[in-house]
Design a protein around this motif. Sequence first.
Motif, PDB file in Angstrom:
ATOM      1  N   ILE A 109      -9.899   7.111   5.427  1.00 26.46           N
ATOM      2  CA  ILE A 109     -10.103   6.457   6.720  1.00 26.46           C
ATOM      3  C   ILE A 109      -9.004   5.425   6.947  1.00 26.46           C
ATOM      4  CG2 ILE A 109     -11.655   5.054   8.110  1.00 26.46           C
ATOM      5  CD1 ILE A 109     -13.981   6.325   6.721  1.00 26.46           C
ATOM      6  N   ASP A 110      -8.304   5.599   8.060  1.00 26.83           N
ATOM      7  CA  ASP A 110      -7.240   4.682   8.474  1.00 26.83           C
ATOM      8  C   ASP A 110      -7.811   3.799   9.577  1.00 26.83           C
ATOM      9  OD1 ASP A 110      -5.002   3.384   9.354  1.00 26.83           O
ATOM     10  OD2 ASP A 110      -3.865   5.168   9.896  1.00 26.83           O
ATOM     11  N   SER A 111      -8.099   2.543   9.221  1.00 30.24           N
ATOM     12  CA  SER A 111      -8.706   1.611  10.181  1.00 30.24           C
ATOM     13  C   SER A 111      -7.632   0.750  10.838  1.00 30.24           C
ATOM     14  CB  SER A 111      -9.725   0.706   9.474  1.00 30.24           C
ATOM     15  OG  SER A 111     -10.805   1.454   8.981  1.00 30.24           O
ATOM     16  N   HIS A 112      -7.725   0.610  12.144  1.00 30.37           N
ATOM     17  CA  HIS A 112      -6.811  -0.246  12.890  1.00 30.37           C
ATOM     18  C   HIS A 112      -7.525  -1.561  13.175  1.00 30.37           C
ATOM     19  CE1 HIS A 112      -4.663   3.521  14.704  1.00 30.37           C
ATOM     20  NE2 HIS A 112      -4.810   3.584  13.399  1.00 30.37           N
ATOM     21  N   PHE A 113      -6.813  -2.670  12.986  1.00 27.44           N
ATOM     22  CA  PHE A 113      -7.395  -3.966  13.323  1.00 27.44           C
ATOM     23  C   PHE A 113      -6.291  -4.899  13.782  1.00 27.44           C
ATOM     24  CE2 PHE A 113      -6.226  -4.127   8.877  1.00 27.44           C
ATOM     25  CZ  PHE A 113      -5.719  -5.403   8.675  1.00 27.44           C
ATOM     26  N   LYS A 114      -6.683  -5.939  14.475  1.00 29.48           N
ATOM     27  CA  LYS A 114      -5.714  -6.880  15.023  1.00 29.48           C
ATOM     28  C   LYS A 114      -5.849  -8.217  14.326  1.00 29.48           C
ATOM     29  CE  LYS A 114      -3.596  -7.698  19.518  1.00 29.48           C
ATOM     30  NZ  LYS A 114      -3.769  -7.535  20.979  1.00 29.48           N
ATOM     31  N   LYS A 115      -4.730  -8.747  13.869  1.00 26.80           N
ATOM     32  CA  LYS A 115      -4.699 -10.062  13.236  1.00 26.80           C
ATOM     33  C   LYS A 115      -3.603 -10.859  13.909  1.00 26.80           C
ATOM     34  CE  LYS A 115      -4.607 -12.336   8.736  1.00 26.80           C
ATOM     35  NZ  LYS A 115      -4.406 -12.152   7.277  1.00 26.80           N
ATOM     36  N   GLY A 116      -3.994 -12.008  14.506  1.00 24.25           N
ATOM     37  CA  GLY A 116      -3.039 -12.702  15.342  1.00 24.25           C
ATOM     38  C   GLY A 116      -2.758 -11.838  16.563  1.00 24.25           C
ATOM     39  N   ASN A 117      -1.493 -11.580  16.816  1.00 25.15           N
ATOM     40  CA  ASN A 117      -1.131 -10.702  17.924  1.00 25.15           C
ATOM     41  C   ASN A 117      -0.587  -9.370  17.443  1.00 25.15           C
ATOM     42  OD1 ASN A 117      -1.760 -12.539  20.042  1.00 25.15           O
ATOM     43  ND2 ASN A 117       0.111 -13.674  19.587  1.00 25.15           N
ATOM     44  N   GLN A 118      -0.783  -9.091  16.146  1.00 22.15           N
ATOM     45  CA  GLN A 118      -0.194  -7.894  15.567  1.00 22.15           C
ATOM     46  C   GLN A 118      -1.260  -6.863  15.194  1.00 22.15           C
ATOM     47  OE1 GLN A 118       3.109  -7.397  15.546  1.00 22.15           O
ATOM     48  NE2 GLN A 118       3.203  -9.383  16.575  1.00 22.15           N
ATOM     49  N   LYS A 119      -0.896  -5.603  15.377  1.00 22.18           N
ATOM     50  CA  LYS A 119      -1.767  -4.502  14.989  1.00 22.18           C
ATOM     51  C   LYS A 119      -1.477  -4.124  13.543  1.00 22.18           C
ATOM     52  CE  LYS A 119      -3.040   0.205  16.434  1.00 22.18           C
ATOM     53  NZ  LYS A 119      -2.782   1.293  17.410  1.00 22.18           N
ATOM     54  N   HIS A 120      -2.521  -3.993  12.732  1.00 24.98           N
ATOM     55  CA  HIS A 120      -2.371  -3.627  11.326  1.00 24.98           C
ATOM     56  C   HIS A 120      -3.232  -2.398  11.017  1.00 24.98           C
ATOM     57  CE1 HIS A 120      -0.132  -7.266  10.259  1.00 24.98           C
ATOM     58  NE2 HIS A 120      -0.962  -7.928  11.047  1.00 24.98           N
ATOM     59  N   VAL A 157      -9.033  10.506   8.721  1.00 22.03           N
ATOM     60  CA  VAL A 157      -9.785  10.026   9.886  1.00 22.03           C
ATOM     61  C   VAL A 157      -9.202   8.702  10.359  1.00 22.03           C
ATOM     62  CG1 VAL A 157     -12.021   9.092  10.594  1.00 22.03           C
ATOM     63  CG2 VAL A 157     -11.921  11.197   9.252  1.00 22.03           C
ATOM     64  N   LYS A 158      -9.065   8.553  11.666  1.00 28.92           N
ATOM     65  CA  LYS A 158      -8.674   7.266  12.233  1.00 28.92           C
ATOM     66  C   LYS A 158      -9.917   6.546  12.730  1.00 28.92           C
ATOM     67  CE  LYS A 158      -3.810   7.596  13.370  1.00 28.92           C
ATOM     68  NZ  LYS A 158      -2.772   7.327  14.388  1.00 28.92           N
ATOM     69  N   HIS A 159      -9.916   5.246  12.500  1.00 25.13           N
ATOM     70  CA  HIS A 159     -11.067   4.420  12.875  1.00 25.13           C
ATOM     71  C   HIS A 159     -10.567   3.273  13.743  1.00 25.13           C
ATOM     72  CE1 HIS A 159     -14.155   1.175  11.586  1.00 25.13           C
ATOM     73  NE2 HIS A 159     -14.591   1.817  12.653  1.00 25.13           N
ATOM     74  N   ASP A 160     -11.041   3.224  14.986  1.00 26.45           N
ATOM     75  CA  ASP A 160     -10.613   2.185  15.922  1.00 26.45           C
ATOM     76  C   ASP A 160     -11.673   1.115  16.140  1.00 26.45           C
ATOM     77  OD1 ASP A 160      -8.135   3.361  16.389  1.00 26.45           O
ATOM     78  OD2 ASP A 160      -8.952   4.681  17.927  1.00 26.45           O
ATOM     79  N   GLY A 161     -12.760   1.171  15.384  1.00 19.81           N
ATOM     80  CA  GLY A 161     -13.898   0.293  15.650  1.00 19.81           C
ATOM     81  C   GLY A 161     -13.642  -1.178  15.424  1.00 19.81           C
ATOM     82  N   TYR A 162     -12.628  -1.517  14.595  1.00 14.71           N
ATOM     83  CA  TYR A 162     -12.351  -2.921  14.326  1.00 14.71           C
ATOM     84  C   TYR A 162     -11.185  -3.453  15.146  1.00 14.71           C
ATOM     85  CZ  TYR A 162     -15.507  -2.526  10.350  1.00 14.71           C
ATOM     86  OH  TYR A 162     -16.608  -2.332   9.559  1.00 14.71           O
ATOM     87  N   PHE A 163     -10.600  -2.596  15.998  1.00 11.70           N
ATOM     88  CA  PHE A 163      -9.458  -3.044  16.779  1.00 11.70           C
ATOM     89  C   PHE A 163      -9.923  -3.856  17.980  1.00 11.70           C
ATOM     90  CE2 PHE A 163      -5.883  -2.385  19.796  1.00 11.70           C
ATOM     91  CZ  PHE A 163      -4.913  -3.000  19.030  1.00 11.70           C
ATOM     92  N   GLU A 164      -9.523  -5.110  18.002  1.00  9.28           N
ATOM     93  CA  GLU A 164      -9.927  -6.054  19.052  1.00  9.28           C
ATOM     94  C   GLU A 164     -11.448  -6.132  19.177  1.00  9.28           C
ATOM     95  OE1 GLU A 164      -7.722  -4.707  22.510  1.00  9.28           O
ATOM     96  OE2 GLU A 164      -6.076  -6.051  22.007  1.00  9.28           O
ATOM     97  N   THR A 165     -12.123  -5.931  18.050  1.00  9.34           N
ATOM     98  CA  THR A 165     -13.584  -6.004  18.026  1.00  9.34           C
ATOM     99  C   THR A 165     -14.014  -6.777  16.787  1.00  9.34           C
ATOM    100  OG1 THR A 165     -13.748  -3.839  19.085  1.00  9.34           O
ATOM    101  CG2 THR A 165     -15.724  -4.666  17.992  1.00  9.34           C
ATOM    102  N   ASN A 166     -14.960  -7.674  16.957  1.00  9.94           N
ATOM    103  CA  ASN A 166     -15.479  -8.426  15.825  1.00  9.94           C
ATOM    104  C   ASN A 166     -16.955  -8.077  15.656  1.00  9.94           C
ATOM    105  OD1 ASN A 166     -16.300 -10.250  13.898  1.00  9.94           O
ATOM    106  ND2 ASN A 166     -15.272 -12.010  14.813  1.00  9.94           N
ATOM    107  N   LYS A 167     -17.251  -7.325  14.594  1.00 11.74           N
ATOM    108  CA  LYS A 167     -18.626  -6.918  14.333  1.00 11.74           C
ATOM    109  C   LYS A 167     -19.361  -7.890  13.411  1.00 11.74           C
ATOM    110  CE  LYS A 167     -17.710  -2.007  15.075  1.00 11.74           C
ATOM    111  NZ  LYS A 167     -17.818  -0.630  14.534  1.00 11.74           N
ATOM    112  N   SER A 168     -18.710  -9.010  13.110  1.00 15.87           N
ATOM    113  CA  SER A 168     -19.300  -9.949  12.163  1.00 15.87           C
ATOM    114  C   SER A 168     -20.600 -10.567  12.672  1.00 15.87           C
ATOM    115  CB  SER A 168     -18.299 -11.059  11.820  1.00 15.87           C
ATOM    116  OG  SER A 168     -17.188 -10.531  11.136  1.00 15.87           O
ATOM    117  N   LYS A 169     -20.705 -10.770  13.986  1.00 19.35           N
ATOM    118  CA  LYS A 169     -21.933 -11.363  14.538  1.00 19.35           C
ATOM    119  C   LYS A 169     -23.133 -10.476  14.251  1.00 19.35           C
ATOM    120  CE  LYS A 169     -19.920 -14.160  18.232  1.00 19.35           C
ATOM    121  NZ  LYS A 169     -19.853 -14.386  19.704  1.00 19.35           N
ATOM    122  N   ARG A 170     -22.905  -9.167  14.249  1.00 22.97           N
ATOM    123  CA  ARG A 170     -23.977  -8.235  13.906  1.00 22.97           C
ATOM    124  C   ARG A 170     -24.176  -8.154  12.404  1.00 22.97           C
ATOM    125  NH1 ARG A 170     -22.471  -2.079  14.115  1.00 22.97           N
ATOM    126  NH2 ARG A 170     -21.508  -2.788  12.175  1.00 22.97           N
TER     127      ARG A 170
END
Length: 352
Positions: A109-120, A157-170
């Motif tokens: 699984i390749d997860s995309h996430f944003k840190k600062g203004n950069q995509k990782h 598999v690509k995973h976009d669920g963490y990109f510009e999304t914060n699931k920590s509240k849940r």
Amino acid sequence: MKVSLAMIVKNEEKSIGGCLDSVKDIVDEIVIVDTGSTDQTINTVERFPKVRVFHFQWCDDFALARNYSIEHATGDYILVLDADEFIVDGARNELEKVMSENAIGRILIDSHFKKGNQKHHSKAYVSRFFPKDIRYTGAIHEQLVSDKIKVNMNLNVKHDGYFETNKSKRNIPLLLKEAKRNPVDSYYLFQLGKELRISEQYKEAFRFLEKSYAITKRTVPYYAEIVVELIYSGKEFGEVKLFEIISHNEEILNYLSDFHFAKGMFYLEYCLKHPDKAGILMGEIEVSFLKCLTLENGKFTEYVRGTCSYLAAYNLGVYYEVIGSLSKAIEYYQLSAELGYLPAVERFGLLK
């Protein structure tokens, strides 16, 4: 043998169509368990062939919902995907191979996430393909209960669920509940610390991660991740315990680019906050990032893409620029820029 895709969903109208398009030709059945959608999720999935829809009253327990989906599947083997994941590489023969071995398949699984203004990007193998008689446990970050052999599959598999999304509240309330119920479960302490770090509650994150670290053997699969998370959490407030933790793991995690990268970031942050210590630690910044780049030429592990290449090169550029070595700064900014890292492109252009 028959393969069932088993999914739990809620309000996934934007992504679930792409997910099902990517997998519909390699499975025999699609089982969708909806946990309370109020959008067009159900209408979207019902347009696909092979789909059977069921409903589950959400009760803050992912394992129960997963197991409910498995119980309604008719396949011999179960493939699990989330609605914000989609297959980018892999064919039915990969599934057949795992079934012939009576094993559990781990997909990449390749997860995309944003840190600062950069995509990782971060990559990890996760157990997602297994015989129907296996079940999940755990209210969150659920795990399969089985001693069967696990094999890595050529199913990406690509995973976009963490990109510009914060699931920590849940996630945090559920993890706090699990940690209270199982106070010596290192896995839940680790996951809780990780979520707290993502939500920028760094001191609380370090507290739970330190508890997990204290009771986790180095042979446990997520041991290295605990150490890396400890460094990233502790660096935000200059935690001096990190010096001992880093020293203890120098040889153990020598193969891991993320460990050396996190070290370099910690030393850099510590020097900025404690200029009186800079004379002793500045050299460690250089050593850490250079180590990342040398790992690229040999056998190594990388969690976050770029820690052994363009991210390390960029931070070496920053380091050399700070100490006034502009020719070296330009050299490493250029290396990072050639690998496509946009901040390096900008910095290289300014200095050049």
